[in-house]
Design an enzyme around this catalytic site. Structure first.
Site, mmCIF file in Angstrom:
data_model
loop_
_atom_site.group_PDB
_atom_site.id
_atom_site.type_symbol
_atom_site.label_atom_id
_atom_site.label_comp_id
_atom_site.label_asym_id
_atom_site.label_seq_id
_atom_site.Cartn_x
_atom_site.Cartn_y
_atom_site.Cartn_z
ATOM 1 N N THR A 269 -7.639 -14.551 -25.503
ATOM 2 C CA THR A 269 -6.285 -14.451 -26.077
ATOM 3 C C THR A 269 -5.306 -13.903 -25.039
ATOM 4 O O THR A 269 -4.218 -14.457 -24.833
ATOM 5 C CB THR A 269 -6.299 -13.574 -27.339
ATOM 6 O OG1 THR A 269 -7.331 -14.050 -28.201
ATOM 7 C CG2 THR A 269 -4.976 -13.645 -28.070
ATOM 8 N N ASN B 157 -7.985 -5.595 -27.571
ATOM 9 C CA ASN B 157 -8.531 -6.778 -26.906
ATOM 10 C C ASN B 157 -7.453 -7.640 -26.252
ATOM 11 O O ASN B 157 -7.552 -7.985 -25.070
ATOM 12 C CB ASN B 157 -9.333 -7.594 -27.932
ATOM 13 C CG ASN B 157 -9.777 -8.924 -27.377
ATOM 14 O OD1 ASN B 157 -9.086 -9.922 -27.531
ATOM 15 N ND2 ASN B 157 -10.899 -8.928 -26.692
ATOM 16 N N SER C 29 -12.543 -19.889 -29.490
ATOM 17 C CA SER C 29 -13.477 -19.874 -30.624
ATOM 18 C C SER C 29 -13.903 -21.302 -30.955
ATOM 19 O O SER C 29 -15.063 -21.567 -31.270
ATOM 20 C CB SER C 29 -12.819 -19.249 -31.851
ATOM 21 O OG SER C 29 -12.851 -17.852 -31.771
ATOM 22 N N LYS D 63 -7.897 -16.856 -43.025
ATOM 23 C CA LYS D 63 -7.859 -15.476 -42.522
ATOM 24 C C LYS D 63 -8.510 -14.580 -43.558
ATOM 25 O O LYS D 63 -8.549 -14.927 -44.745
ATOM 26 C CB LYS D 63 -6.404 -15.048 -42.312
ATOM 27 C CG LYS D 63 -6.236 -13.843 -41.425
ATOM 28 C CD LYS D 63 -6.267 -14.192 -39.953
ATOM 29 C CE LYS D 63 -6.277 -12.958 -39.081
ATOM 30 N NZ LYS D 63 -6.198 -13.285 -37.642
ATOM 31 N N GLY E 97 -13.044 -12.348 -35.084
ATOM 32 C CA GLY E 97 -12.515 -10.988 -35.106
ATOM 33 C C GLY E 97 -10.996 -10.972 -35.189
ATOM 34 O O GLY E 97 -10.335 -12.005 -35.099
ATOM 35 N N ASP E 98 -10.452 -9.796 -35.385
ATOM 36 C CA ASP E 98 -9.002 -9.539 -35.320
ATOM 37 C C ASP E 98 -8.886 -8.019 -35.173
ATOM 38 O O ASP E 98 -9.865 -7.372 -34.737
ATOM 39 C CB ASP E 98 -8.301 -10.057 -36.595
ATOM 40 C CG ASP E 98 -6.770 -10.029 -36.481
ATOM 41 O OD1 ASP E 98 -6.219 -10.846 -35.737
ATOM 42 O OD2 ASP E 98 -6.133 -9.164 -37.119
ATOM 43 N N GLN F 72 -1.947 -19.313 -39.073
ATOM 44 C CA GLN F 72 -3.139 -19.847 -38.415
ATOM 45 C C GLN F 72 -3.221 -21.369 -38.520
ATOM 46 O O GLN F 72 -3.739 -22.038 -37.633
ATOM 47 C CB GLN F 72 -4.380 -19.201 -39.060
ATOM 48 C CG GLN F 72 -5.648 -19.300 -38.245
ATOM 49 C CD GLN F 72 -5.734 -18.261 -37.139
ATOM 50 O OE1 GLN F 72 -5.410 -17.106 -37.348
ATOM 51 N NE2 GLN F 72 -6.174 -18.673 -35.964
ATOM 52 N N LYS G 251 -1.084 -22.671 -35.661
ATOM 53 C CA LYS G 251 -1.679 -22.270 -34.385
ATOM 54 C C LYS G 251 -2.891 -23.141 -34.059
ATOM 55 O O LYS G 251 -3.028 -23.684 -32.964
ATOM 56 C CB LYS G 251 -2.105 -20.801 -34.478
ATOM 57 C CG LYS G 251 -2.698 -20.252 -33.210
ATOM 58 C CD LYS G 251 -3.273 -18.867 -33.408
ATOM 59 C CE LYS G 251 -2.282 -17.894 -33.984
ATOM 60 N NZ LYS G 251 -2.737 -16.504 -33.885
HETATM 61 P P1 NDP Z 1 -7.387 -4.520 -31.450
HETATM 62 O O1 NDP Z 1 -7.825 -3.850 -32.693
HETATM 63 O O2 NDP Z 1 -8.345 -4.725 -30.350
HETATM 64 O O3 NDP Z 1 -6.127 -3.719 -30.844
HETATM 65 C C1 NDP Z 1 -4.967 -3.523 -31.587
HETATM 66 C C2 NDP Z 1 -4.023 -2.647 -30.782
HETATM 67 O O4 NDP Z 1 -2.797 -2.544 -31.478
HETATM 68 C C3 NDP Z 1 -4.528 -1.238 -30.600
HETATM 69 O O5 NDP Z 1 -4.012 -0.719 -29.411
HETATM 70 C C4 NDP Z 1 -3.928 -0.522 -31.819
HETATM 71 O O6 NDP Z 1 -3.765 0.864 -31.622
HETATM 72 C C5 NDP Z 1 -2.598 -1.189 -31.921
HETATM 73 N N1 NDP Z 1 -2.139 -1.210 -33.324
HETATM 74 C C6 NDP Z 1 -2.797 -1.737 -34.393
HETATM 75 N N2 NDP Z 1 -2.101 -1.551 -35.507
HETATM 76 C C7 NDP Z 1 -0.992 -0.885 -35.146
HETATM 77 C C8 NDP Z 1 0.137 -0.407 -35.850
HETATM 78 N N3 NDP Z 1 0.238 -0.558 -37.182
HETATM 79 N N4 NDP Z 1 1.097 0.207 -35.138
HETATM 80 C C9 NDP Z 1 1.005 0.370 -33.800
HETATM 81 N N5 NDP Z 1 -0.047 -0.057 -33.072
HETATM 82 C C10 NDP Z 1 -1.009 -0.682 -33.739
HETATM 83 O O7 NDP Z 1 -6.719 -5.903 -31.926
HETATM 84 P P2 NDP Z 1 -6.463 -7.211 -31.077
HETATM 85 O O8 NDP Z 1 -6.052 -6.853 -29.695
HETATM 86 O O9 NDP Z 1 -7.580 -8.135 -31.300
HETATM 87 O O10 NDP Z 1 -5.218 -7.840 -31.871
HETATM 88 C C11 NDP Z 1 -3.878 -7.476 -31.569
HETATM 89 C C12 NDP Z 1 -2.941 -8.507 -32.190
HETATM 90 O O11 NDP Z 1 -3.237 -9.807 -31.662
HETATM 91 C C13 NDP Z 1 -3.021 -8.663 -33.704
HETATM 92 O O12 NDP Z 1 -1.750 -9.014 -34.197
HETATM 93 C C14 NDP Z 1 -3.963 -9.846 -33.861
HETATM 94 O O13 NDP Z 1 -3.769 -10.493 -35.100
HETATM 95 C C15 NDP Z 1 -3.500 -10.707 -32.719
HETATM 96 N N6 NDP Z 1 -4.453 -11.712 -32.264
HETATM 97 C C16 NDP Z 1 -5.710 -11.352 -31.840
HETATM 98 C C17 NDP Z 1 -6.570 -12.317 -31.359
HETATM 99 C C18 NDP Z 1 -7.898 -11.967 -30.772
HETATM 100 O O14 NDP Z 1 -8.546 -12.861 -30.216
HETATM 101 N N7 NDP Z 1 -8.334 -10.708 -30.827
HETATM 102 C C19 NDP Z 1 -6.227 -13.743 -31.392
HETATM 103 C C20 NDP Z 1 -4.855 -13.998 -31.780
HETATM 104 C C21 NDP Z 1 -4.040 -13.008 -32.230
HETATM 105 P P3 NDP Z 1 -4.829 1.883 -32.296
HETATM 106 O O15 NDP Z 1 -6.039 1.807 -31.414
HETATM 107 O O16 NDP Z 1 -4.145 3.200 -32.261
HETATM 108 O O17 NDP Z 1 -5.081 1.378 -33.682
#
Ligand code: NDP
Length: 445
Positions: A208, A239, A377, A125, A164-165, A110, A113
């Site tokens: 994102t 997301n 953000s 984080k 969030g994350d 982070q 980034k």
């Molecule tokens: P969400 O919780 O909205 O979605 C995560 C997605 O990934 C879901 O489809 C989930 O499936 C899947 N997932 C999570 N863990 C696993 C795993 N161990 N194996 C396989 N699939 C998995 O998270 P976000 O979309 O917010 O975040 C996704 C990624 O992007 C993360 O790495 C996060 O750190 C990164 N990120 C997010 C940002 C944001 O603004 N939200 C900003 C920058 C980076 P299931 O529903 O089955 O758990």
């Protein structure tokens, strides 16, 4: 032993139980050799020793009561990593896999980034091993309140601004913000990703995923190409994934895959995003339900298939860390994939990212490609300070400008250091240079 090797060995010795953290440290420090090994000022100021060690690590217990009246105890974390260029900023992750090593890897990434966004934000984080899956509304609310009952004493809008994350979306930010406000008796922008009627920014939800696509769009523009007619593989259905799909489709691409942790959907004629949104954002259901609605789509369990098994032009991993390994990278290249850009944090294993680069295709690391979320953000923080709200178009245009700048910044930096086309090096060096200069300016602290 060189300066970088000495630091890597030391970090390995002290953090042997934290593989994701070591992976992130190695990736960044390898890129920094060309910067720090040619100038003794860095070693003299113990710059890398300070950079790899968080300024502050907060560990706490989170006791809460479940619906059956049983007391549950989870672990809470906040790593305040580096505040050289601004208040700590970074998301909170609620997932059973969360441990200190994962939070440190995310916090370390982070720093760079946030620096790349061009906005004044330090790196941090946090999160918990709490699993929101299968919990009732009341349980999620009580957990969030319990989490903030400790965290509130360590954060303010000037020192540390979480977001969030994974597992922390608008609902959780609401409960966390409500509890902070109650405990402090202050209505301030201490969290981002807030609801639109209480300080949130338009376009933060989309940022994102949109930003990820804007960065790739700029690369394509530079080589005289576009998203139009491209086949795209996306992993995840949260997301980041949903809004990456939305923007890629709007620019004329056909997205053929999405995943969740249970399985993968392949829909050759193109993913129907309305169905995905209904399943994931409204019903909070599983991806397998998509195949019941769209009979021409194929669903495979996660043990039998991945998003990377199909012929595509562009791959956008948007789920979680280490979800694209060396075998997946080989399959993508064999099937003609021409670009990989990370929506998630560190979704590509180290050997897979090197293989992709050696295969001659552009590989955009998450710290550059997914920076649109934290950038927006940062724009939410600006709006909170001004006590004004900008329109969707204003925020979206600023986001687009930031992603275009990030692409040119990492591209130019890679060229400047003799590593043209190496966007991992470009991102690490560009992010580092700004933070390192600030640390040198501010003395030994
Ligand atoms: P969400 O919780 O909205 O979605 C995560 C997605 O990934 C879901 O489809 C989930 O499936 C899947 N997932 C999570 N863990 C696993 C795993 N161990 N194996 C396989 N699939 C998995 O998270 P976000 O979309 O917010 O975040 C996704 C990624 O992007 C993360 O790495 C996060 O750190 C990164 N990120 C997010 C940002 C944001 O603004 N939200 C900003 C920058 C980076 P299931 O529903 O089955 O758990």
């Amino acid at each position: 032993m060189s300066y970088v090797d000495k630091i890597i060995a030391d970090v390995e010795k002290k953090n042997a139980e934290q593989p994701e953290f070591l992976q992130a440290i190695k990736e960044v420090l390898e890129s920094l050799r060309v910067v720090v090994e040619g100038d003794s000022a860095y070693e003299k100021a113990a710059l890398l020793e300070r950079l790899v060690e968080p300024e502050r690590t907060i560990l706490f217990r989170v006791p809460w009561v479940d619906d059956s009246g049983k007391v549950q105890v989870n672990r809470g974390y906040r790593v305040q990593y580096n505040s050289a260029i601004g208040p700590y900023k970074g998301g909170l992750r609620f997932h059973p896999s969360v441990n200190l090593g994962i939070i440190k890897f995310l916090g370390f990434e982070q720093i760079f980034k946030n620096s790349l966004t061009g906005l004044p934000m330090g790196g941090g984080k946090g999160g918990s091993d709490f699993d929101p899956k299968g919990k009732s509304e009341g349980e999620v609310m009580r957990f969030c309140q319990a989490f903030m009952t400790e965290l509130f004493r360590h954060i303010t809008e000037h020192t540390d601004v979480p977001a969030g994350d994974i597992g922390v979306g608008g609902r959780e930010i609401g409960y966390l913000f409500g509890q902070y406000k109650k405990l402090k008796n202050e209505f301030v922008g201490v969290l981002t990703g807030k609801g639109l009627t209480w300080g949130g920014s338009l376009a933060r939800t989309e940022a994102t995923g949109y930003g990820l696509v804007y960065l790739v769009e700029e690369y394509l523009k530079v080589i005289g190409d576009s998203f139009k007619g491209k086949k795209v593989a996306v992993s995840g259905s949260g997301n980041v994934a949903i809004f990456a799909v939305q923007k890629a489709q709007a620019l004329g691409a056909t997205v053929v895959t999405m995943t969740d942790s249970s399985g993968v959907i392949y829909h050759e004629s193109g993913i129907d995003l309305d169905t995905i949104k209904e399943i994931k954002l409204v019903k909070r259901g599983r991806l397998i339900e998509y195949a019941n609605i769209h009979k021409d789509a194929v669903y495979k369990e996660a043990s039998e298939g991945k998003a990377w098994d199909f012929p595509v032009d562009i791959a956008l991993p948007c789920a979680t860390q280490n979800e694209l390994n060396i075998e997946d990278a080989k399959t993508l290249i064999k099937n003609g994939c021409k670009i990989v850009s990370e929506g998630a944090n560190m979704p590509t294993t180290l050997d897979a990212s090197l293989y992709l680069q050696e295969s001659g295709i552009p590989f955009f690391p998450g710290k550059a490609a997914n920076a649109g979320g934290v950038a927006t953000s940062g724009l939410e923080m600006s709006q909170n300070s001004e006590r004004l709200s900008w329109t969707f178009e204003e925020v979206d245009a600023k986001l687009n400008g930031i992603m275009v700048n990030i692409f040119h910044n990492i591209d130019d930096t890679a060229k400047e250091y003799g590593k043209a086309g190496d966007y991992i090096a470009g991102a690490n060096i560009a992010g580092f240079n700004k933070v390192a200069q600030a640390m040198l300016d501010q003395g030994i602290i």
